[in-house]
Design a protein around this motif. Structure first.
Motif, PDB file in Angstrom:
ATOM      1  N   MET A  87       0.858  -1.192   0.000  1.00 32.77           N
ATOM      2  CA  MET A  87       0.000   0.000   0.000  1.00 32.77           C
ATOM      3  C   MET A  87       0.884   1.229   0.000  1.00 32.77           C
ATOM      4  O   MET A  87       2.060   1.159   0.378  1.00 32.77           O
ATOM      5  CB  MET A  87      -0.887   0.052   1.255  1.00 32.77           C
ATOM      6  N   TYR A  88       0.280   2.344  -0.383  1.00 27.57           N
ATOM      7  CA  TYR A  88       1.008   3.603  -0.316  1.00 27.57           C
ATOM      8  C   TYR A  88       0.065   4.692   0.176  1.00 27.57           C
ATOM      9  O   TYR A  88      -1.151   4.629  -0.018  1.00 27.57           O
ATOM     10  CB  TYR A  88       1.611   3.984  -1.668  1.00 27.57           C
ATOM     11  N   GLU A  90      -0.840   8.844   0.269  1.00 27.05           N
ATOM     12  CA  GLU A  90      -0.744  10.014  -0.599  1.00 27.05           C
ATOM     13  C   GLU A  90      -1.010  11.273   0.229  1.00 27.05           C
ATOM     14  O   GLU A  90      -1.688  11.221   1.243  1.00 27.05           O
ATOM     15  CB  GLU A  90      -1.789   9.936  -1.707  1.00 27.05           C
ATOM     16  N   ARG A  92      -2.847  14.553   1.080  1.00 24.02           N
ATOM     17  CA  ARG A  92      -4.112  15.278   0.922  1.00 24.02           C
ATOM     18  C   ARG A  92      -4.044  16.407   1.927  1.00 24.02           C
ATOM     19  O   ARG A  92      -3.830  16.147   3.114  1.00 24.02           O
ATOM     20  CB  ARG A  92      -5.315  14.389   1.185  1.00 24.02           C
ATOM     21  N   ARG A  99      -5.577   6.344   1.007  1.00 18.77           N
ATOM     22  CA  ARG A  99      -6.727   6.635   0.163  1.00 18.77           C
ATOM     23  C   ARG A  99      -7.041   5.389  -0.649  1.00 18.77           C
ATOM     24  O   ARG A  99      -6.510   4.329  -0.386  1.00 18.77           O
ATOM     25  CB  ARG A  99      -6.403   7.820  -0.745  1.00 18.77           C
ATOM     26  N   ARG A 100      -7.877   5.498  -1.636  1.00 17.87           N
ATOM     27  CA  ARG A 100      -8.190   4.431  -2.588  1.00 17.87           C
ATOM     28  C   ARG A 100      -8.763   3.185  -1.908  1.00 17.87           C
ATOM     29  O   ARG A 100      -8.640   2.082  -2.418  1.00 17.87           O
ATOM     30  CB  ARG A 100      -6.964   4.076  -3.417  1.00 17.87           C
ATOM     31  N   GLY A 101      -9.305   3.350  -0.718  1.00 22.94           N
ATOM     32  CA  GLY A 101      -9.874   2.208  -0.018  1.00 22.94           C
ATOM     33  C   GLY A 101      -8.846   1.339   0.691  1.00 22.94           C
ATOM     34  O   GLY A 101      -9.183   0.269   1.193  1.00 22.94           O
ATOM     35  N   PHE A 102      -7.589   1.789   0.723  1.00 25.23           N
ATOM     36  CA  PHE A 102      -6.558   1.019   1.430  1.00 25.23           C
ATOM     37  C   PHE A 102      -6.873   0.966   2.923  1.00 25.23           C
ATOM     38  O   PHE A 102      -7.212   1.978   3.540  1.00 25.23           O
ATOM     39  CB  PHE A 102      -5.169   1.651   1.265  1.00 25.23           C
TER      40      PHE A 102
END
Length: 185
Positions: A87-88, A90, A92, A99-102
């Protein structure tokens, strides 16, 4: 691969350059390090990231976490070699966040991987993400420690290569005082 071999590889990949550089922070530097150039050659990237994966292979890592954008490639390659999730985080509103549902479950054993560490600020933000979700940081690694070994964390830290990268406020920059123009990067 020892420090000298890794240094040679970084220079051959044109990842390290000397000159006068304007950093994203607005500070000036005499050295520019861009690990992305190392990842132009997949075999070199695999070889370097294997050093991190081998170091943490017996630590029970379940997830590799990195920061976008710089650490994403290193994190992904290390996770591939360890056979674990990746995962990474980001930025904001100037804060690293998943983010991205991780998401990951409490108790997940997390290895934080970055391409380069200078002050450790991003790594500390990643540590806070892991703590907030109840994860366990098993270690921190990076390809380049640009603090020259001065940055420290409360978890096991394994940088592959250390080199002090000087940086200056514009008013204190010795390169500006010599009227050296900025190099393009």
């Amino acid at each position: 691969m020892d420090q000298n071999q890794l240094k040679d590889l970084l220079y051959r990949a044109d990842a390290v350059r000397s000159g006068h550089f304007l950093r994203a922070s607005g500070r000036h530097s005499n050295l520019y390090i861009q690990c992305a150039h190392l990842f132009e050659n997949a075999r070199s990237a695999q070889e370097v990231c294997a050093l991190i994966a081998q170091h943490y292979a017996k630590s029970g890592v379940q997830l590799v976490l990195s920061a976008a954008i710089g650490g994403m490639l290193a994190g992904y390659e290390v996770s591939c070699q360890l056979g674990v999730r990746n995962m990474y985080a980001e930025r904001r509103d100037q804060v690293l966040t998943l983010r991205r549902g991780f998401a990951f479950a409490p108790g997940t054993r997390v290895l934080i991987v970055e391409d380069m560490v200078s002050t450790g600020h991003s790594v500390r933000e990643l540590i806070e993400i892991v703590r907030a979700l109840g994860g366990e940081v098993v270690g921190i690694s990076c390809i380049i420690d640009a603090s020259g070994g001065k940055v420290a964390f409360e978890y096991p830290y394994y940088p592959l290569y250390c080199e002090k990268v000087e940086n200056y406020q514009e008013a204190d920059c010795p390169l500006c005082k010599q009227n050296k123009p900025f190099d393009n990067v």
